[in-house]
Design a protein around this motif. Sequence first.
Motif, PDB file in Angstrom:
ATOM      1  N   THR A  27      -3.713   2.934  17.661  1.00  0.00           N
ATOM      2  CA  THR A  27      -3.434   1.801  16.788  1.00  0.00           C
ATOM      3  C   THR A  27      -2.876   0.610  17.537  1.00  0.00           C
ATOM      4  O   THR A  27      -2.545  -0.407  16.930  1.00  0.00           O
ATOM      5  CB  THR A  27      -2.429   2.197  15.686  1.00  0.00           C
ATOM      6  OG1 THR A  27      -1.274   2.767  16.323  1.00  0.00           O
ATOM      7  CG2 THR A  27      -3.021   3.187  14.729  1.00  0.00           C
ATOM      8  N   ASP A  39      -1.209  -5.183  12.117  1.00  0.00           N
ATOM      9  CA  ASP A  39      -0.437  -4.460  11.115  1.00  0.00           C
ATOM     10  C   ASP A  39      -1.205  -4.462   9.809  1.00  0.00           C
ATOM     11  O   ASP A  39      -1.795  -5.466   9.430  1.00  0.00           O
ATOM     12  CB  ASP A  39       0.921  -5.137  10.911  1.00  0.00           C
ATOM     13  CG  ASP A  39       1.819  -4.859  12.100  1.00  0.00           C
ATOM     14  OD1 ASP A  39       1.625  -3.807  12.733  1.00  0.00           O
ATOM     15  OD2 ASP A  39       2.687  -5.694  12.397  1.00  0.00           O
ATOM     16  N   LYS A  81      -3.115   1.075   9.579  1.00  0.00           N
ATOM     17  CA  LYS A  81      -2.214   1.421  10.665  1.00  0.00           C
ATOM     18  C   LYS A  81      -1.024   2.224  10.131  1.00  0.00           C
ATOM     19  O   LYS A  81      -0.656   3.255  10.679  1.00  0.00           O
ATOM     20  CB  LYS A  81      -1.726   0.152  11.355  1.00  0.00           C
ATOM     21  CG  LYS A  81      -0.853   0.435  12.557  1.00  0.00           C
ATOM     22  CD  LYS A  81      -0.592  -0.796  13.376  1.00  0.00           C
ATOM     23  CE  LYS A  81       0.285  -0.449  14.561  1.00  0.00           C
ATOM     24  NZ  LYS A  81       0.472  -1.579  15.468  1.00  0.00           N
ATOM     25  N   ASP A  82      -0.447   1.743   9.026  1.00  0.00           N
ATOM     26  CA  ASP A  82       0.691   2.454   8.435  1.00  0.00           C
ATOM     27  C   ASP A  82       0.289   3.878   8.064  1.00  0.00           C
ATOM     28  O   ASP A  82       1.017   4.829   8.307  1.00  0.00           O
ATOM     29  CB  ASP A  82       1.181   1.723   7.178  1.00  0.00           C
ATOM     30  CG  ASP A  82       1.881   0.427   7.548  1.00  0.00           C
ATOM     31  OD1 ASP A  82       2.204   0.275   8.744  1.00  0.00           O
ATOM     32  OD2 ASP A  82       2.075  -0.414   6.661  1.00  0.00           O
ATOM     33  N   GLN A 122      -0.032   6.031  11.051  1.00  0.00           N
ATOM     34  CA  GLN A 122       1.301   6.343  11.586  1.00  0.00           C
ATOM     35  C   GLN A 122       1.981   7.422  10.743  1.00  0.00           C
ATOM     36  O   GLN A 122       2.628   8.313  11.263  1.00  0.00           O
ATOM     37  CB  GLN A 122       2.174   5.075  11.582  1.00  0.00           C
ATOM     38  CG  GLN A 122       1.652   3.970  12.482  1.00  0.00           C
ATOM     39  CD  GLN A 122       2.102   4.133  13.919  1.00  0.00           C
ATOM     40  OE1 GLN A 122       2.627   5.169  14.278  1.00  0.00           O
ATOM     41  NE2 GLN A 122       1.868   3.119  14.733  1.00  0.00           N
TER      42      GLN A 122
END
Lengths: 432, 336
Positions: free
Chosen positions: A389, A394, A398-399, A402
């Motif tokens: 990533t 952002d 991506k979140d 993660q």
Amino acid sequence: MTQTMRTTLLFALVAVLIIGTGIVQSWNSALFILNMGLVSAVMALGVNLQWGLAGLFNVGIMGFVALGGLAVVLTSTPPVTEAWAAGGLRIIGGLVLGALSIALAILTWQKAPRKWRGYAVAAIIIGGFFLFRAVFDPGVAAVEAYDAAISGNLGGLGLPVLLSWPMGGLLAAGAAWFIGKTALGLRSDYLAIATLGIAEIVIAVLKNEDWLARGVKNVIGLPRPVPYEIDLQNDPAFVERAASLGLDATTASTLWVKLQYSLLLTAVLVLILVLAQLSRNSPWGRMMRAIRDNETAARAMGKDVTKRHLQVFILGSAICGIAGAMMTTLDGALTPTTYQPLRFTFLIWVMVIVGGSGNNLGAVLGGFLIWFLWVQVEPMGQALINGITMGMGDGALKDHLQDSVQHMRLLTMGVVLLVVLRFSPRGLLPER
Amino acid sequence: MDLLNALVAFGNFVFVPAVAYGSQLALGALAVTLIYGILRFSNFAHGDTMALGTMVTIIATWGLQSLGISLGPLPTALLAIPVGIAFTAVLVLGTDRLVYRFYRKQKVAPVIMVIVSIGVMFIYNGLTRLVLGPDDQNFADGERFLISARDFKAMTGLSEGLAIRTTQVLTVVTAILVVAALFWFLNRTRTGKSMRAYSDNEDLALLSGIDPERVVRVTWIIVAALATIAGVLYGLDKTYKPFTYFQLVLPIFAAAIVGGLGSPLGAIAGGFVIAFSEVAITYAWKKVLVYALPEPLEPSGLMQLLSTDYKFAVSFVILVIVLLFRPTGLFKGKSV
């Protein structure tokens, strides 16, 4: 490569991995991995006894581990005398009544004439159930009402916590006897389903029977067999010794406590490993393997297969119970919600299969290796995802990536299990 | 009047939920029993197959919803089910090709296949969690109730309401359609007959020129369809949470074994036996009894035999009783 050399090399690898963790991450996490690795190795030994030696497919390990945890609470916490006075006798009486009606039902089934025994057994079971509830329920209500915020349970016997380890074994053995009596002798997948069910029931009991071990309110602050960090930090002699080693008192105390645990757990592991090896090479062990490899032939030789299966099932489950008690002591708390079948049943299976079923050293190796992987997949996956990533802006994707790192471990375990089963079905250290 | 109220309360809290739950279990048990009959092992990964199929359906539903497509009063998920089935079929066929086929060729013991399916279970479970996470997902839309409790009361003048959710009716109707289609397929078509022949006697089937790999492929596709449909229906009716799907394996296996492993009819019967016992034993009967019994006999407690958290215990006890007294199940399944 000879087997001995292979064993030595693989165990050296485990040592390198753990020491490497100490150097790269921290000694605290290295000792954490070592301690839980020791506990996992004991569990794997128990399963290996059942699967490797006798070919019994038990997927209820979680239940026996949880019973071991329960034993810690029942042995080491002080008794709540007020709760005992309020309803302890009723609860015990209810349980005895329940057990008696089941025993009576079994006896009737065996002794009464065929014609009406079905009705008689049904009547005894139903009557016994209502009698049990009538005696048991008020007792439970009274006990759970007492000081619910702090106790609300009967407490334990107030004995030294180390005694709870053999107690955990006994409790698990008792449950195993009961399951073995009903489910052994059935086909292998039926035994699997039966043990899976029992494990879920044990967890349900732990979660709901607050009078026993406070249910989901958890029991925390269990007694410990080793000193408390805070006492060590207040001990001038200890602080001085830590300073002479170049450590501050806080780090030194946590390390010292963990190290003492390691020694205790190692002692148990070595003891069980030696016993397992001795029994494996004894006439009894040879007989068990003969039964595993050809049940019909063993039966023809006059071996009581069902009885031997029951025996080894109880022994293996008892070892899992001991491991469960050790784990709860290590955690210092009993939290029923943390018992998940993937973690406490199927992960142990991965350990046994990867290590080498039928080989005790293999089971121990699998316990350490898989536990190491289970802990370290998360940081490794984190690094991987960070790499992927890095170039991304952002955003939701991506979140999401993660966040999902923590679930990588299940995927990894599945892949490891399938790869080993495919390319090295006898495990890293095959049975000789 | 009181007796009618008792009946309505029974229908509302026991009968309707149990029929819906039983249909879901029956679909799950049918798939398990098919795998057992054709591939000859107990598939521990089935719960997670259901979870994965449902996950894809949920994602497709969200896609449809964002495009503004809906089915009006019916949940949009119905439109998305084919996507879920297609994906799951590809997935299980791929798994079979990569994983199971190797062991099938070797003719390993069934218990090894079970261990292999545990590995598959880990992977499916991990995939579901990676993509959708371990939390609850809500994807039901459309009309919530077919008959709400208030409408029912107004309609009949009774003091008890009978609420029937759309998803419950949908579950039962879909289950009936799917089961009818499956039985038609198994009993009337050439492929279905070859599947039954293969399940009954492998060697004889091979001698008659049945292609075993084709039978296995068709089985997996049917299993994918059954798993996805059962998973979506369960998710619509209750809630979608990957972990509950994993736990569903237990009642599903219980249903399949109680009915007799390998017997499709048994799987359906087993599903309803398990569902009705679970609901009936964990339901607090006070309400029904207060209506049904004359005043002096009215119970004071909840009249709940077991707390709902022990529902696994119910399926388990039934399973043990059946195994002890009738090891081949109610409908004479296989006993390998």
